[in-house]
Structure formats: structure tokens, C-alpha cells
Design a protein around this motif. Structure first.
Motif, PDB file in Angstrom:
ATOM      1  N   GLU A 236      26.881  59.138  31.394  1.00  0.00           N
ATOM      2  CA  GLU A 236      27.067  60.487  30.146  1.00  0.00           C
ATOM      3  C   GLU A 236      26.202  61.579  30.425  1.00  0.00           C
ATOM      4  OE1 GLU A 236      27.366  59.008  26.072  1.00  0.00           O
ATOM      5  OE2 GLU A 236      26.771  57.131  26.862  1.00  0.00           O
ATOM      6  N   VAL A 237      25.223  61.719  31.065  1.00  0.00           N
ATOM      7  CA  VAL A 237      24.575  62.812  31.557  1.00  0.00           C
ATOM      8  C   VAL A 237      24.281  63.094  32.973  1.00  0.00           C
ATOM      9  CG1 VAL A 237      22.990  62.308  29.364  1.00  0.00           C
ATOM     10  CG2 VAL A 237      22.244  61.317  31.520  1.00  0.00           C
ATOM     11  N   THR A 238      24.888  62.450  33.853  1.00  0.00           N
ATOM     12  CA  THR A 238      24.797  62.994  35.314  1.00  0.00           C
ATOM     13  C   THR A 238      26.169  63.051  35.637  1.00  0.00           C
ATOM     14  OG1 THR A 238      24.950  60.327  35.918  1.00  0.00           O
ATOM     15  CG2 THR A 238      22.711  61.528  35.783  1.00  0.00           C
ATOM     16  N   GLU A 239      26.371  63.969  36.899  1.00  0.00           N
ATOM     17  CA  GLU A 239      27.554  64.366  37.303  1.00  0.00           C
ATOM     18  C   GLU A 239      27.719  63.381  38.636  1.00  0.00           C
ATOM     19  OE1 GLU A 239      30.808  64.874  38.016  1.00  0.00           O
ATOM     20  OE2 GLU A 239      30.367  66.388  36.312  1.00  0.00           O
ATOM     21  N   GLY A 240      28.849  62.710  38.612  1.00  0.00           N
ATOM     22  CA  GLY A 240      28.656  61.876  40.120  1.00  0.00           C
ATOM     23  C   GLY A 240      29.297  62.484  41.154  1.00  0.00           C
ATOM     24  N   MET A 241      30.041  63.589  41.041  1.00  0.00           N
ATOM     25  CA  MET A 241      30.749  64.321  42.325  1.00  0.00           C
ATOM     26  C   MET A 241      30.084  65.565  42.428  1.00  0.00           C
ATOM     27  SD  MET A 241      32.811  62.076  43.302  1.00  0.00           S
ATOM     28  CE  MET A 241      34.244  62.760  44.162  1.00  0.00           C
ATOM     29  N   GLN A 242      30.021  66.132  43.560  1.00  0.00           N
ATOM     30  CA  GLN A 242      29.414  67.586  44.118  1.00  0.00           C
ATOM     31  C   GLN A 242      30.428  68.442  43.719  1.00  0.00           C
ATOM     32  OE1 GLN A 242      27.718  66.909  48.109  1.00  0.00           O
ATOM     33  NE2 GLN A 242      26.774  68.935  47.681  1.00  0.00           N
ATOM     34  N   VAL A 243      31.556  68.283  44.192  1.00  0.00           N
ATOM     35  CA  VAL A 243      32.798  69.500  43.741  1.00  0.00           C
ATOM     36  C   VAL A 243      33.773  68.767  42.799  1.00  0.00           C
ATOM     37  CG1 VAL A 243      34.238  70.746  44.894  1.00  0.00           C
ATOM     38  CG2 VAL A 243      32.296  69.750  46.181  1.00  0.00           C
ATOM     39  N   ASN A 244      33.975  69.801  41.848  1.00  0.00           N
ATOM     40  CA  ASN A 244      34.872  69.327  40.734  1.00  0.00           C
ATOM     41  C   ASN A 244      36.011  70.398  40.504  1.00  0.00           C
ATOM     42  OD1 ASN A 244      34.124  66.631  39.415  1.00  0.00           O
ATOM     43  ND2 ASN A 244      32.225  67.987  39.678  1.00  0.00           N
ATOM     44  N   LEU A 245      37.043  70.236  40.462  1.00  0.00           N
ATOM     45  CA  LEU A 245      38.224  71.090  40.009  1.00  0.00           C
ATOM     46  C   LEU A 245      38.577  70.660  38.583  1.00  0.00           C
ATOM     47  CD1 LEU A 245      39.874  73.265  40.953  1.00  0.00           C
ATOM     48  CD2 LEU A 245      41.543  71.730  41.867  1.00  0.00           C
ATOM     49  N   ASP A 246      38.157  71.484  37.470  1.00  0.00           N
ATOM     50  CA  ASP A 246      38.835  71.180  36.249  1.00  0.00           C
ATOM     51  C   ASP A 246      40.056  71.965  35.914  1.00  0.00           C
ATOM     52  OD1 ASP A 246      36.161  69.901  36.133  1.00  0.00           O
ATOM     53  OD2 ASP A 246      35.094  71.268  35.175  1.00  0.00           O
ATOM     54  N   ILE A 247      41.056  71.248  35.515  1.00  0.00           N
ATOM     55  CA  ILE A 247      42.248  71.909  35.133  1.00  0.00           C
ATOM     56  C   ILE A 247      42.605  71.610  33.467  1.00  0.00           C
ATOM     57  CG2 ILE A 247      43.135  71.488  37.346  1.00  0.00           C
ATOM     58  CD1 ILE A 247      44.648  69.100  36.432  1.00  0.00           C
ATOM     59  N   GLY A 248      43.167  72.757  33.127  1.00  0.00           N
ATOM     60  CA  GLY A 248      43.607  72.520  31.604  1.00  0.00           C
ATOM     61  C   GLY A 248      45.025  71.657  31.473  1.00  0.00           C
ATOM     62  N   TYR A 249      45.339  71.066  30.288  1.00  0.00           N
ATOM     63  CA  TYR A 249      46.232  70.070  30.147  1.00  0.00           C
ATOM     64  C   TYR A 249      47.819  70.587  30.764  1.00  0.00           C
ATOM     65  CZ  TYR A 249      47.878  72.368  26.175  1.00  0.00           C
ATOM     66  OH  TYR A 249      48.321  73.438  25.160  1.00  0.00           O
TER      67      TYR A 249
ATOM     68  N   LEU B  78      32.303  78.283  40.452  1.00  0.00           N
ATOM     69  CA  LEU B  78      32.349  79.421  41.893  1.00  0.00           C
ATOM     70  C   LEU B  78      33.589  80.110  41.559  1.00  0.00           C
ATOM     71  CD1 LEU B  78      31.878  76.918  44.959  1.00  0.00           C
ATOM     72  CD2 LEU B  78      30.188  77.935  43.650  1.00  0.00           C
ATOM     73  N   GLY B  79      34.473  79.678  40.675  1.00  0.00           N
ATOM     74  CA  GLY B  79      35.658  80.434  40.722  1.00  0.00           C
ATOM     75  C   GLY B  79      36.321  80.161  39.364  1.00  0.00           C
ATOM     76  N   GLU B  80      37.359  80.924  38.549  1.00  0.00           N
ATOM     77  CA  GLU B  80      38.080  80.608  37.564  1.00  0.00           C
ATOM     78  C   GLU B  80      39.282  81.455  37.380  1.00  0.00           C
ATOM     79  OE1 GLU B  80      36.252  79.400  33.893  1.00  0.00           O
ATOM     80  OE2 GLU B  80      37.975  80.074  32.643  1.00  0.00           O
ATOM     81  N   ASP B  81      40.350  80.941  37.328  1.00  0.00           N
ATOM     82  CA  ASP B  81      41.729  81.691  37.189  1.00  0.00           C
ATOM     83  C   ASP B  81      42.853  80.739  36.394  1.00  0.00           C
ATOM     84  OD1 ASP B  81      43.854  83.701  37.794  1.00  0.00           O
ATOM     85  OD2 ASP B  81      42.015  84.296  39.084  1.00  0.00           O
TER      86      ASP B  81
ATOM     87  N   HIS C 219      38.355  78.932  49.985  1.00  0.00           N
ATOM     88  CA  HIS C 219      37.646  80.210  49.980  1.00  0.00           C
ATOM     89  C   HIS C 219      36.221  79.906  49.469  1.00  0.00           C
ATOM     90  CE1 HIS C 219      36.285  84.517  49.456  1.00  0.00           C
ATOM     91  NE2 HIS C 219      36.978  84.535  50.553  1.00  0.00           N
ATOM     92  N   ALA C 220      36.104  79.365  48.319  1.00  0.00           N
ATOM     93  CA  ALA C 220      35.041  79.196  47.497  1.00  0.00           C
ATOM     94  C   ALA C 220      33.890  78.286  48.159  1.00  0.00           C
ATOM     95  CB  ALA C 220      35.361  78.643  46.098  1.00  0.00           C
ATOM     96  N   LEU C 221      34.397  77.269  48.798  1.00  0.00           N
ATOM     97  CA  LEU C 221      33.687  76.225  49.386  1.00  0.00           C
ATOM     98  C   LEU C 221      33.271  76.758  50.702  1.00  0.00           C
ATOM     99  CD1 LEU C 221      35.478  72.823  48.850  1.00  0.00           C
ATOM    100  CD2 LEU C 221      33.703  73.876  47.382  1.00  0.00           C
ATOM    101  N   GLY C 222      34.189  77.565  51.506  1.00  0.00           N
ATOM    102  CA  GLY C 222      33.761  78.245  52.668  1.00  0.00           C
ATOM    103  C   GLY C 222      32.785  79.223  52.418  1.00  0.00           C
ATOM    104  N   GLN C 223      32.710  80.028  51.300  1.00  0.00           N
ATOM    105  CA  GLN C 223      31.450  80.976  51.171  1.00  0.00           C
ATOM    106  C   GLN C 223      30.225  80.172  50.654  1.00  0.00           C
ATOM    107  OE1 GLN C 223      31.414  84.319  51.060  1.00  0.00           O
ATOM    108  NE2 GLN C 223      33.441  84.247  52.103  1.00  0.00           N
ATOM    109  N   ASN C 224      30.353  79.039  50.309  1.00  0.00           N
ATOM    110  CA  ASN C 224      29.134  78.313  49.725  1.00  0.00           C
ATOM    111  C   ASN C 224      28.707  77.091  50.538  1.00  0.00           C
ATOM    112  OD1 ASN C 224      28.430  79.654  46.692  1.00  0.00           O
ATOM    113  ND2 ASN C 224      30.624  79.664  46.873  1.00  0.00           N
TER     114      ASN C 224
END
Length: 687
Positions: A342-355, A413-416, A480-485
Motif C-alpha cells: 500500500e505504501v511502495t511502488e512496484g514498478m519504475q515506469v508507470n503510465l497512468d491513464i484516465g478512464y 515526466l509528462g502529461e497530456d 522521448h520522455a524515457l530517452g531524455q531520462n
């Protein structure tokens, strides 16, 4: 107790092999022969039951080996029984044991002619029908399984890259795939055991008959008729005793190789597929009509029709019966407990999306976004030289319906926003005309764009617009975001994986690099520093060799980076221009470089900070000089003295993050250079 059972299991197989040798060499009494024949029948029945109860072929993966040993055991019994029949056959039917006597008298009525025909029929069924068919199925299954092996491995890698399975699940699926290929390959060869066993049974029967007809009159003074009655009857009984287990093993082999993977065993699978009233109703009707025809055995056929009709009626009643779902047992939850998940994040990279973007990851629609993300990870991994971590896509109710957010190590890293049912038309500078739709900006490069309906995509392409789907928009932004970071994607685990891979090819190089003189943490800092300046790790062997040399002089990560960059100059420049193409460079005016160099040498703290006003003027001059190159999308580099490279890089990163900053030592002497601007020359720096 468990240890004792385990030791017994380990010792059972060597004892069985030893027993097989005894059967082949040492004469055994008829009573023991009866015991072995019954054991052989019991083992064959057990093998047949395991084969019928297996849900998938791999559930009985030991079957090829079991088939080998059971066949050898039965052939050993044939040798032992042949010895007994030929030595004691003149004494009568019970000379070779009660099992052979029972098969020779009770099953065939004591008539050896009938026995010959019964044995011939069993041999034809076993050899021509069951064994030949199972062998053909095994051959085809082995061929198709081996041909499909690369595709299955690629499918596992694709599911792993898409985040659909965990690394442990992927490892287990690879093991299952390899085991399946080995199993069907072994079954293809094991079918020859059964075929050879049937042929051997026929030859052993012929040997027993011929031997008995010779030994009876010659050695025991029997007539031909008496010898034929005794020896042929015993030979047929012996053959039938061996042929029955052989037929059961042939059926087991055929059942295994013809199985289709299911959640049921064979009986359950057949029952579930025949358990439909639509199957038995036509059977009942046709049998009923056949039973009413004159001359037919009405009682038998109409009785079968009644049974089929009753089965159809009963199955229809079961199908109409309401399904009662048992109430779920809800265990009390201790609200005071808080789990680490509940308090830790299992993955390094996440892509959150709206419903509103959930359809892009819907499997029923082909999961278009997941395929794009897999392609992004694969391409980035090839470019950077290490495996990019998995990207977890998750819906977030806190986001607007059509919004997505790219997260790396908890940092956005980015949101749109994208429109899932529309296409994005990008104006790359060559488009003409206007489009009907919602104006927007490309989230990756900031180009003017318009969201249009899918029906207008062809028209927009004809007008010179670059039309892409929303999944591609999000994947490009992610790339692009992952390449920059990229430096934030590399951790000690990834570095250790690089070392492990290099160790297979250059063990001494790895031994001279880590853990001494460089610990893993320092090596990780060095490699992350290279990635931060867009230096890929594809040529890791060359990079590791340079680091190993530099580590002999210093343990400081920044100093190691500066020391190895001249060795990596060709790799850096290779990304900027071709072999025969000159390197476009901008430089600083000599007096300005001298001023900056003096400031760096006097900076005891090594913070490499340039005076703010001078830094602003240099940045403005760089932006003005770089504008023509950026407009034509031509790569270039800024080349400065080694002493000020770090300071200039920190300064340039704020305005031109993609522009590499090199020292003079990083440019090979044979490389042609084209100077496009000198910053700090007369009039180059604004006031």
C-alpha cells in the motif's frame, strides 16, 4: 519418514534395472514368473490410468521413459517365460505357471488354433491400428511443436515486455515450452518402442512354437500332436500374457499424444463435449426410426433409442436448472494492518491513464497501446544498450477522462490529453490548408496539430499532414520522455546484468573492473553519467575497458567520466554524422575560453558555476547560432577546452538539452570538422 520414502524412490529404479538383468540371465521358477506377469499387468493398467487422467500431455512428461522401462521389463519376462516353456513345456499346461496356463486354456478354450487367430487379431490391432496411428501423431506433433518453438519464445518475450506476465511467469513458461518440445520429440522416438515390442512378441511366439515342436519329439519322445498341444498352447498363452499389457501401453501412448490441453481429464473432457441434449436427441430419433423398420431387432434398437432419449431429456433438465452460486466467504479484515504494497511502488515506469483511455488497453480491441509500448521498450533497449524496465499501465480515477501521465520513479515526466476515437494530424511544415477539428500541440515536439475524425485521415495525409493514432502519440511521448531520462532507468541491478553478460565474453575484463577497484555503486554512477549526456551503453565492452584503465588513477565518478570520454569520442560522434560527413561544430572564442578556464581553476569547490550574466549572454548567443541548424534538423556539437566542458554542459543543458558538449580531445584528428559559429567573437555575445 519423508527422507526414507525419498531414498526408497531413488533406489527403486536401480533395483528395477538389476531385476531386468536377472530376468534376462537367471532362470526363475514358475511361481515367481506368475508374480512378475501380474505385476506387469498392474503396471500397464497404472500407466493407462495416469494417461487417461492427465489434463494435458505434459502432466505425464515421464511417459517416454516409463514406456521404455515397461517395454524392457515385458521383453525380459518374455525371455524368462520362453526359457521356462521350452525347458518344462513337456510336463503339461501348468509347467510355465498358472497365468500362462489360464491365458492358454480359459481365454481361448484350450484350442491353440483359436489362440493363434486371437493373437494375430490382437497383434494387428496393436501394430497396425493403435501403434501406427500414435506414431504418426507423435511425428506430426513433434514437427509442429519444434517449428512453433521460436514463435512461442517470442510471444513470451512480448508478453513480458508488455507487462502482461512477471519475470517468474515468463521463466516458467519458457521451461514449459522447452519441456513440451522435448516431450514430443521423445514421444516420436518412444512410439518405435511399442512397434518393436509388438514385432518382438510375434517373433518370440514363432521361436517358442518352432522350439517346442523340435524339443518335444527330439528331447522328450513326444509325438508331434502332443508337442503341438503342449508347447503351442503354452507359447500362445505366453504371447497373450505379453500382448495384453503391450496393447494397454499402446492405448496409453495414443491417448497421450492425441490429447488437447484442457482443464479436465480425458473422461471429463469427453463427457463435457458429449453432455449436450442436442447430441443425443437426433441419436434417439434415428435409432427409433431404425427400430421400427421391418426385419430389425426391435427390442435391442428400440431399447438403445429409449436410453438415448432418456439421456437427452435428463441433460435438457440439467441445462434448465438454475445455477446456484455459493455465497462468497468474506473473511474479516483487520483495518489496523497496513501492508507494504500500500505504501511502495512496484514498478519504475508507470503510465497512468484516465478512464476514457481504457479502451486503448482493452484486450478485446487488440490492446493497441500495449503493442506500441512494447515496441518503444524494445527500440530504447537496443539504442541504450540495456533492458528498459517494464511499463505498467494503470487507470487513475484522479485523472481527467482523456488524460495520461508518464511517471518515472515517482516523478512526473509528462502529461497530456488524447482523443481515443480520433487521429492527430501533425503539421511538420509541409502541410497546406486547414482541418476541421480541435487544435492541439504535439506533446513530444510541440508541433501544431489538430485532432480529426478517423474518416478525415486520408484527406489530411493528402494535404501533407502526418496523421497518427492516439496510441502512437502516447508511445512517442513515452519514448522521448524515457530517452531524455535514460540515466534514471539504470540502477545497480541493470549494471550487474551488463557485467554478467560481459563476463561470458571477457571474464578478465570484468574481474579487473568490479568489485575492485570500482564498487558497483561507483560504476553505476559512471554509467548513469554517460547516459545523462546521451552516450549509449551498446558498446559496453569498450566502455568497460576504458573505465578499468581510468579506475587505476581515480575512484571519483566525475573524474572517470572525463577521463574516458576521449576514448568514447568516435561513439559519440557516430551519432552526429556519417563517416564521410564533416562534424558540424560551434566553438568559443579563445579569450572567452581562457576566461572561463581561469574561473574553473580557481573554483576549489568544483561546482563549475559560470557568472550568471556571462552565462546568460553565452546562452543567448548559442541559441541564436543554433537556430538555423535546428530549423533544418541538422545535428551539431559544441566543442570546448576539456577544463570547461562540464561547466559549459551544465549551462547548455538548460537551453539546448540535445546538444552534445565535447572537448577537443574527443574529436579524432582524422575527422573533418565544419565550424558553423564561434561564440564570443566580435559581436557574437549580446550586451
Amino acid at each position: 519418514m519423508n527422507a526414507l520414502l525419498s531414498n526408497l524412490r531413488r533406489g527403486a529404479l536401480p533395483l528395477a534395472i538389476l531385476l531386468l538383468v536377472v530376468l534376462l540371465v537367471v532362470p526363475i521358477p514358475a511361481a515367481m514368473l506368475d508374480l512378475f506377469f501380474v505385476t506387469n499387468i498392474a503396471i500397464s493398467l497404472a500407466v493407462l490410468m495416469v494417461a487417461l487422467n492427465a489434463q494435458k500431455p505434459l502432466d505425464f512428461s515421464a511417459f517416454p521413459t516409463v514406456l521404455l522401462f515397461t517395454t524392457l521389463f515385458r521383453l525380459g519376462l518374455n525371455v524368462a517365460s520362453t526359457r521356462v516353456v521350452l525347458v518344462h513345456g513337456h510336463e503339461g499346461g501348468g509347467a510355465a505357471g498358472h497365468v500362462i496356463e489360464a491365458f492358454g486354456t480359459f481365454l481361448i478354450g484350450g484350442d491353440y488354433v483359436v489362440g493363434l487367430f486371437v493373437f494375430a487379431i490382437l497383434l494387428i490391432i496393436n501394430l497396425i491400428v493403435v501403434t501406427k496411428g500414435a506414431g504418426r501423431v507423435s511425428e506430426v506433433s513433434a514437427r509442429f511443436t519444434l517449428d512453433a518453438l521460436p514463435g512461442k519464445q517470442m510471444a513470451i518475450d512480448a508478453d513480458l515486455n508488455a507487462g502482461l506476465i512477471t519475470p517468474d511467469e515468463a521463466k516458467q513458461r519458457r521451461i514449459d515450452t522447452a519441456t513440451e518440445a522435448e516431450f514430443y520429440g521423445s514421444m516420436d522416438g518412444s512410439s518405435k518402442f511399442v512397434k518393436g515390442d509388438a514385432v518382438a512378441g510375434m517373433l518370440i511366439l514363432a521361436a517358442n512354437i518352432v522350439g517346442g515342436l523340435i524339443l518335444g519329439p527330439v528331447s522328450h519322445g513326444m509325438t508331434i500332436g502332443a508337442a503341438a498341444h503342449n508347447y503351442v498352447l503354452l507359447a500362445i498363452g505366453d504371447a497373450l500374457v505379453a500382448q495384453l499389457p503391450s496393447l494397454m501401453l499402446s492405448i496409453a501412448a495414443a491417448a497421450i499424444v492425441t490429447r488437447v490441453t484442457s482443464t479436465h481429464d480425458l473422461a471429463g473432457q469427453i463427457g463435457s463435449q458429449f453432455g449436450s441434449p442436442r447430441t443425443w436427441t437426433p441419436v434417439a430419433v434415428i435409432l427409433g426410426l431404425l427400430g421400427l423398420m421391418p426385419g430389425m431387432p426391435h427390442l435391442v434398437i428400440l431399447g438403445a433409442a429409449s436410453i438415448a432419449g432418456f439421456a437427452a431429456w435428463k441433460l435438457r433438465q440439467i441445462a434448465r436448472r438454475p445455477v446456484v452460486v455459493p455465497a462468497a466467504v468474506v473473511e474479516p479484515v483487520d483495518q489496523s494492518k497496513i501492508g507494504w504494497d500500500e505504501v511502495t511502488e512496484g514498478m519504475q515506469v508507470n503510465l497512468d491513464i484516465g478512464y476514457g483511455l481504457v479502451p486503448l488497453v482493452d484486450e478485446r480491441r487488440g490492446s493497441p497501446l500495449m503493442g506500441r509500448i512494447t515496441g518503444v521498450r524494445r527500440q530504447l533497449s537496443k539504442e541504450l544498450g540495456f533492458v528498459v524496465p517494464q511499463v505498467r499501465v494503470r487507470d487513475d480515477i484522479n485523472l481527467a477522462p482523456y488524460t495520461y501521465r508518464i511517471m518515472l520513479n515517482g516523478v512526473c515526466l509528462g502529461e497530456d490529453q488524447v482523443a481515443p476515437d480520433e487521429m492527430l494530424a501533425l503539421d511538420t511544415g509541409q502541410a497546406y490548408g486547414t482541418l476541421q477539428g480541435k487544435t492541439a500541440k504535439d506533446p513530444t515536439f510541440g508541433l501544431d496539430a489538430t485532432w480529426i475524425s478517423t474518416s478525415d485521415a486520408d484527406a489530411a495525409t493528402g494535404m501533407g499532414y502526418l496523421v497518427v493514432d492516439p496510441g502512437t502519440v502516447m508511445a512517442t511521448h513515452l519514448n522521448h520522455a524515457l530517452g531524455q531520462n535514460a540515466s534514471d532507468l539504470l540502477g545497480p541491478d541493470e549494471v550487474q546484468a551488463l557485467l554478467d553478460g560481459l563476463k561470458e565474453r571477457a571474464a578478465q575484463l570484468v574481474a579487473s573492473l568490479s568489485p575492485a577497484p570500482l564498487p558497483l555503486t561507483t560504476l553505476t554512477q559512471v554509467l548513469r553519467g554517460l547516459l545523462a549526456e546521451n552516450v549509449p551503453l551498446k558498446e559496453f565492452r569498450r566502455i568497460a575497458a576504458a573505465i578499468a584503465v581510468a579506475a587505476q588513477k581515480t575512484q571519483d565518478a566525475e573524474e572517470i567520466i572525463e577521463a574516458i570520454r576521449p576514448e568514447l569520442g568516435p561513439l559519440i560522434i557516430g551519432k552526429l554524422c556519417g563517416v564521410r560527413e564533416p562534424l558540424r561544430v560551434m566553438t568559443l572564442e579563445g579569450q572567452l575560453e581562457g576566461l572561463l578556464g581561469q574561473a574553473m581553476r580557481s573554483d576549489a569547490s568544483r561546482r563549475h558555476v559560470i557568472e550568471p550574466d556571462l552565462g546568460r549572454r553565452i546562452v543567448e548567443a548559442l541559441q541564436r547560432a543554433a537556430q538555423p541548424m535546428l530549423a533544418e534538423a541538422k545535428p551539431f556539437a559544441l566543442v570546448v577546452q576539456p577544463a570547461i566542458r562540464v561547466a559549459i554542459r551544465k549551462l547548455v543543458k538548460t537551453c539546448l538539452p540535445d546538444t552534445p558538449v565535447l572537448s577537443f580531445f574527443e574529436v579524432p584528428e582524422e575527422k573533418a570538422v565544419e565550424v558553423i559559429a564561434v561564440i564570443g567573437a566580435s559581436g557574437a555575445l549580446p550586451a
